[in-house]
Write an enzyme that holds these catalytic residues in place. Structure first.
Site, PDB file in Angstrom:
ATOM      1  CG  ASN A 189      -1.365   1.302   1.464  1.00 22.02           C
ATOM      2  OD1 ASN A 189      -1.421   1.952   0.251  1.00 22.02           O
ATOM      3  ND2 ASN A 189      -1.869   1.450   2.765  1.00 22.02           N
ATOM      4  CD1 TRP A 190       3.687   1.107  -2.434  1.00 19.13           C
ATOM      5  CD2 TRP A 190       3.886   2.384  -4.671  1.00 19.13           C
ATOM      6  NE1 TRP A 190       4.323   0.073  -3.245  1.00 19.13           N
ATOM      7  CE2 TRP A 190       4.459   1.273  -4.773  1.00 19.13           C
ATOM      8  CE3 TRP A 190       3.407   2.775  -5.660  1.00 19.13           C
ATOM      9  CZ2 TRP A 190       5.366   0.338  -6.073  1.00 19.13           C
ATOM     10  CZ3 TRP A 190       4.279   2.573  -6.787  1.00 19.13           C
ATOM     11  CH2 TRP A 190       5.083   1.629  -6.972  1.00 19.13           C
ATOM     12  CE  LYS A 191      -0.183   3.255   5.046  1.00 15.87           C
ATOM     13  NZ  LYS A 191      -0.491   3.268   6.423  1.00 15.87           N
TER      14      LYS A 191
ATOM     15  CG  HIS B 248      -5.387   1.654   5.434  1.00 21.55           C
ATOM     16  ND1 HIS B 248      -5.596   2.553   6.419  1.00 21.55           N
ATOM     17  CD2 HIS B 248      -4.656   0.837   5.242  1.00 21.55           C
ATOM     18  CE1 HIS B 248      -4.249   2.573   6.892  1.00 21.55           C
ATOM     19  NE2 HIS B 248      -3.746   0.932   5.531  1.00 21.55           N
TER      20      HIS B 248
ATOM     21  CD  GLU C  38      -3.216   5.334   6.817  1.00 20.30           C
ATOM     22  OE1 GLU C  38      -3.080   5.358   5.561  1.00 20.30           O
ATOM     23  OE2 GLU C  38      -2.175   4.454   7.285  1.00 20.30           O
TER      24      GLU C  38
ATOM     25  CD  GLU D 220      -3.651  -2.185   7.128  1.00 20.85           C
ATOM     26  OE1 GLU D 220      -2.558  -3.352   6.893  1.00 20.85           O
ATOM     27  OE2 GLU D 220      -4.350  -1.789   7.212  1.00 20.85           O
TER      28      GLU D 220
ATOM     29  N   GLY E 182       1.695   1.990  10.864  1.00 20.79           N
ATOM     30  CA  GLY E 182       3.083   3.070  10.840  1.00 20.79           C
ATOM     31  C   GLY E 182       3.223   3.595  11.734  1.00 20.79           C
TER      32      GLY E 182
ATOM     33  CB  SER F 110       5.751  -1.734  11.674  1.00 26.42           C
ATOM     34  OG  SER F 110       4.498  -0.631  12.383  1.00 26.42           O
TER      35      SER F 110
ATOM     36  N   GLY G 189       2.794  -1.311   4.077  1.00 30.25           N
ATOM     37  CA  GLY G 189       2.837  -0.139   3.765  1.00 30.25           C
ATOM     38  C   GLY G 189       4.059   0.515   4.324  1.00 30.25           C
ATOM     39  N   GLY G 190       5.070   1.407   5.350  1.00 27.46           N
ATOM     40  CA  GLY G 190       6.141   1.539   4.381  1.00 27.46           C
ATOM     41  C   GLY G 190       7.117   0.643   3.670  1.00 27.46           C
TER      42      GLY G 190
HETATM   43  C1  PEP Z   1      -1.332  -0.159   6.401  1.00 28.35           C
HETATM   44  O1  PEP Z   1      -0.972   1.359   5.900  1.00 28.35           O
HETATM   45  O2  PEP Z   1      -1.789  -0.603   5.584  1.00 28.35           O
HETATM   46  C2  PEP Z   1       0.686  -0.333   6.857  1.00 28.35           C
HETATM   47  C3  PEP Z   1      -0.145  -1.347   7.304  1.00 28.35           C
HETATM   48  O3  PEP Z   1       0.718   0.297   6.926  1.00 28.35           O
HETATM   49  P1  PEP Z   1       2.357   0.369   7.372  1.00 28.35           P
HETATM   50  O4  PEP Z   1       3.442  -1.174   7.125  1.00 28.35           O
HETATM   51  O5  PEP Z   1       3.524   1.161   7.297  1.00 28.35           O
HETATM   52  O6  PEP Z   1       2.279  -0.426   9.414  1.00 28.35           O
END
Ligand code: PEP
Length: 258
Positions: free
Chosen positions: A9-11, A95, A97, A167, A173, A213, A234-235
């Site tokens: 997920n590049w957001k 999600h 967010e 999640e 994050g 994470s 994500g990151g």
């Molecule tokens: C996400 O936003 O779906 C996610 C899992 O982010 P991160 O891996 O950065 O925690």
């Protein structure tokens, strides 16, 4: 046996050049990808068409969000019908967010799930508890409620097209990951919930990804759990080297070279 999925997920990150560079880097390393791992990328929507132009891509594309309407006067929205017309097969929904910053309710998410399914797009449905809920030991109740509200109205056929991503919000994050045991415990709970409502066949078929994470150092252990069918990353999906390591760590043990 369910095969694994690693989804990135590049957001709202990267400009077009950087996005293309990352996709090309993944392409260059695709021979390292285990054949039994499905790779999905969810870039910002404005790059979907560019990333789709890459020849024989090593990934499938996902949107990060879409409207619950197919067409109409909804300025700024992304239509699931248009996504489908572009050949997009997946869409992240629910999600945290979007729940937090865009006030998406379970009811709205349920209608987006329906919109995706009527357009032959598989939702990657996100659920997970806040830190206070984990601390208060109400995390199972929260996740059960999210599943009930967004998915329980589906029939078995549609439910089998959904990917669930657990999640925990406190892990997204933050650099704090659920322990392997915590992840497996919640994934087993989600599968049991699906079994009770949709039956054993659907429950065994639905893939449940862990997100929060995930990195190159913890993915192998998380993915080794019987009910963890890969990750939503994500990151760590923004750096080719890290994302490739995570993809490799999702291989079935028999596929891992010495
Ligand atoms: C996400 O936003 O779906 C996610 C899992 O982010 P991160 O891996 O950065 O925690």
């Amino acid at each position: 046996m369910r095969t694994k999925i690693v989804a990135g997920n590049w957001k709202m990150n990267k400009n077009l050049d950087e996005a293309m560079e990352l996709a090309v880097e993944l392409q260059e390393h695709q021979s390292d990808f285990p054949s039994d791992v499905q790779v999905i990328i969810a870039p910002p929507a404005i790059y979907l068409a560019n990333l789709e132009m890459i020849d024989e891509p090593c990934y499938q594309l996902s949107a990060q969000n879409c409207s619950h309407h197919d067409y109409g006067a909804f300025t700024g929205e992304i239509s699931p019908a248009q996504l489908r017309h572009m050949g997009i097969k997946y869409c992240i929904l629910g999600h945290s967010e979007r729940r937090q910053y865009f006030h998406e309710t379970d009811e709205l998410i349920a209608s987006k799930v329906d919109a995706c399914l009527r357009n032959e797009i598989s939702p990657i449905f996100c659920c997970g508890e806040m830190l206070e809920e984990r601390k208060a030991n109400t995390h199972f109740v929260t996740v059960l409620h999210q599943l009930e509200k967004a998915l329980f109205h589906l029939d078995k056929k549609d439910m089998s097209k959904v990917i669930v991503a657990y999640e925990p919000v406190w892990a997204i994050g933050t650099g704090v990951t659920a322990s392997s045991n915590e992840a497996q415990e919640m994934h087993a709970f989600i599968r049991e919930t699906l079994r009770n409502h949709f039956g054993v066949e659907v429950a065994e078929q639905v893939k449940i990804l862990y997100g929060g994470s995930v990195n190159a150092g913890n993915s192998a252990e998380l993915f080794s759990n019987p009910d963890v069918d890969g990750g939503l990353v994500g990151g760590a999906s923004l750096k080719a080297r890290d994302f490739i390591s995570i993809i490799k760590s999702a291989a079935m043990p028999s596929q891992i070279e010495d």
